[in-house]
Design a protein around this motif. Structure first.
Motif, PDB file in Angstrom:
ATOM      1  N   HIS A   1      51.330 -98.320  47.718  1.00  0.00           N
ATOM      2  CA  HIS A   1      50.819 -99.445  48.825  1.00  0.00           C
ATOM      3  C   HIS A   1      51.389-100.753  48.434  1.00  0.00           C
ATOM      4  O   HIS A   1      50.951-101.790  49.096  1.00  0.00           O
ATOM      5  N   HIS A   2      52.430-100.957  47.754  1.00  0.00           N
ATOM      6  CA  HIS A   2      53.002-102.214  47.402  1.00  0.00           C
ATOM      7  C   HIS A   2      51.983-103.359  47.128  1.00  0.00           C
ATOM      8  O   HIS A   2      52.235-104.570  47.624  1.00  0.00           O
ATOM      9  N   ARG A   3      51.284-103.050  46.157  1.00  0.00           N
ATOM     10  CA  ARG A   3      50.090-104.132  45.785  1.00  0.00           C
ATOM     11  C   ARG A   3      49.782-104.044  44.347  1.00  0.00           C
ATOM     12  O   ARG A   3      50.319-103.131  43.714  1.00  0.00           O
ATOM     13  N   ALA A   4      49.292-105.113  43.847  1.00  0.00           N
ATOM     14  CA  ALA A   4      49.176-105.256  42.355  1.00  0.00           C
ATOM     15  C   ALA A   4      47.910-106.147  42.310  1.00  0.00           C
ATOM     16  O   ALA A   4      47.649-106.820  43.303  1.00  0.00           O
TER      17      ALA A   4
ATOM     18  N   ALA B   1      54.347-119.461  40.323  1.00  0.00           N
ATOM     19  CA  ALA B   1      55.599-118.835  39.905  1.00  0.00           C
ATOM     20  C   ALA B   1      55.185-117.404  40.048  1.00  0.00           C
ATOM     21  O   ALA B   1      56.472-116.533  40.519  1.00  0.00           O
ATOM     22  N   VAL B   2      54.270-116.725  39.722  1.00  0.00           N
ATOM     23  CA  VAL B   2      53.887-115.234  39.845  1.00  0.00           C
ATOM     24  C   VAL B   2      53.942-114.854  41.101  1.00  0.00           C
ATOM     25  O   VAL B   2      54.743-113.778  41.383  1.00  0.00           O
TER      26      VAL B   2
ATOM     27  N   PHE C   1      56.050-111.545  45.370  1.00  0.00           N
ATOM     28  CA  PHE C   1      56.370-111.381  46.834  1.00  0.00           C
ATOM     29  C   PHE C   1      57.805-111.262  47.270  1.00  0.00           C
ATOM     30  O   PHE C   1      58.506-110.618  47.819  1.00  0.00           O
ATOM     31  N   THR C   2      58.773-112.000  46.298  1.00  0.00           N
ATOM     32  CA  THR C   2      60.164-112.166  46.695  1.00  0.00           C
ATOM     33  C   THR C   2      60.914-111.286  45.761  1.00  0.00           C
ATOM     34  O   THR C   2      61.874-110.535  46.355  1.00  0.00           O
ATOM     35  N   ILE C   3      61.016-111.070  44.565  1.00  0.00           N
ATOM     36  CA  ILE C   3      61.376-110.176  43.679  1.00  0.00           C
ATOM     37  C   ILE C   3      60.894-108.930  43.591  1.00  0.00           C
ATOM     38  O   ILE C   3      61.822-107.744  43.743  1.00  0.00           O
ATOM     39  N   ALA C   4      59.674-108.766  43.419  1.00  0.00           N
ATOM     40  CA  ALA C   4      59.139-107.413  43.177  1.00  0.00           C
ATOM     41  C   ALA C   4      58.886-106.643  44.668  1.00  0.00           C
ATOM     42  O   ALA C   4      58.767-105.487  44.749  1.00  0.00           O
TER      43      ALA C   4
ATOM     44  N   SER D   1      52.427-112.043  54.162  1.00  0.00           N
ATOM     45  CA  SER D   1      52.437-112.721  55.290  1.00  0.00           C
ATOM     46  C   SER D   1      51.567-114.315  55.245  1.00  0.00           C
ATOM     47  O   SER D   1      51.988-115.041  56.087  1.00  0.00           O
ATOM     48  N   ALA D   2      50.637-114.188  54.543  1.00  0.00           N
ATOM     49  CA  ALA D   2      49.718-115.501  54.495  1.00  0.00           C
ATOM     50  C   ALA D   2      50.035-116.506  53.496  1.00  0.00           C
ATOM     51  O   ALA D   2      49.535-117.569  53.309  1.00  0.00           O
ATOM     52  N   TRP D   3      50.996-116.056  52.592  1.00  0.00           N
ATOM     53  CA  TRP D   3      51.559-116.782  51.417  1.00  0.00           C
ATOM     54  C   TRP D   3      52.312-118.026  51.729  1.00  0.00           C
ATOM     55  O   TRP D   3      53.172-117.733  52.860  1.00  0.00           O
TER      56      TRP D   3
END
Length: 191
Positions: free
Chosen positions: A98-101, A123-124, A129-132, A186-188
């Protein structure tokens, strides 16, 4: 399903203007004991404070194991000019389907109120969102943990749920409530 294996190829060290988020090592055992023995810190997470170096060493090993098993990443928070661990930040309960953590954080009381957690979180979030490649993140906190709730609000998290008496707190011998927050990619607000 999201392929998370690339983020576990080498431990991801994250840096901000003031901080470094790095792997927790055996050298951090005394700092982990200091952090996890504080009633002020532990009162919001429903765990009995640690009392021995052996317990702290077990916590260090648990942090290392989640990375080895590729189920999460536990960073030690340090100041860039000082290797002493002042807190931890975890990305865990990863759900690749589900692309979630979920995120979680702890900070020693002497560093509270200085924007450390917000800075580490940015940073996390960027990493998540960008690397993982995650789509959403969750965070849980105690309803009366006003400082944590302010951090989550500032980062753009939205309260999604409120669970009544969903965990037993051995420090107070009572059942506690949990507030659940989430943030969509999308809200980040990118840095």
């Amino acid at each position: 399903m999201l392929d998370l294996t690339p983020i576990f190829a080498a431990f991801p060290i994250l840096e901000t203007d003031r901080l470094q988020l790095r792997a927790v090592s055996a050298d951090d055992t005394a700092d982990i004991l200091h952090l996890f023995s504080s009633f002020e810190v532990m009162r919001y997470i429903g765990r009995t404070p640690l009392t021995t170096p052996e317990q702290a060493a077990q916590r260090v090993a648990a942090y290392q194991m989640v990375f080895k098993e590729q189920t999460g990443i536990a960073w030690g928070i340090t100041l860039r000019e000082d290797s002493r661990l002042i807190g931890t930040f975890v990305l865990w309960n990863m759900d690749a389907a589900h692309h979630r953590a979920e995120i979680g954080y702890l900070l020693t009381p002497e560093w509270w109120g200085q924007g450390i957690v917000s800075e580490a979180a940015r940073a996390v979030l960027a990493f998540s969102f960008t690397i993982a490649g995650l789509h959403s993140l969750e965070a849980q906190t105690a309803p009366d943990n006003a400082a944590s709730r302010r951090v989550l609000d500032k980062l753009g998290f939205v309260q999604e749920g409120y669970f009544r008496e969903n965990f037993y707190d051995p420090t107070t011998a009572t059942f506690g409530d949990t507030v659940v927050y989430s943030l969509l990619k999308s809200a980040w607000a990118t840095p």
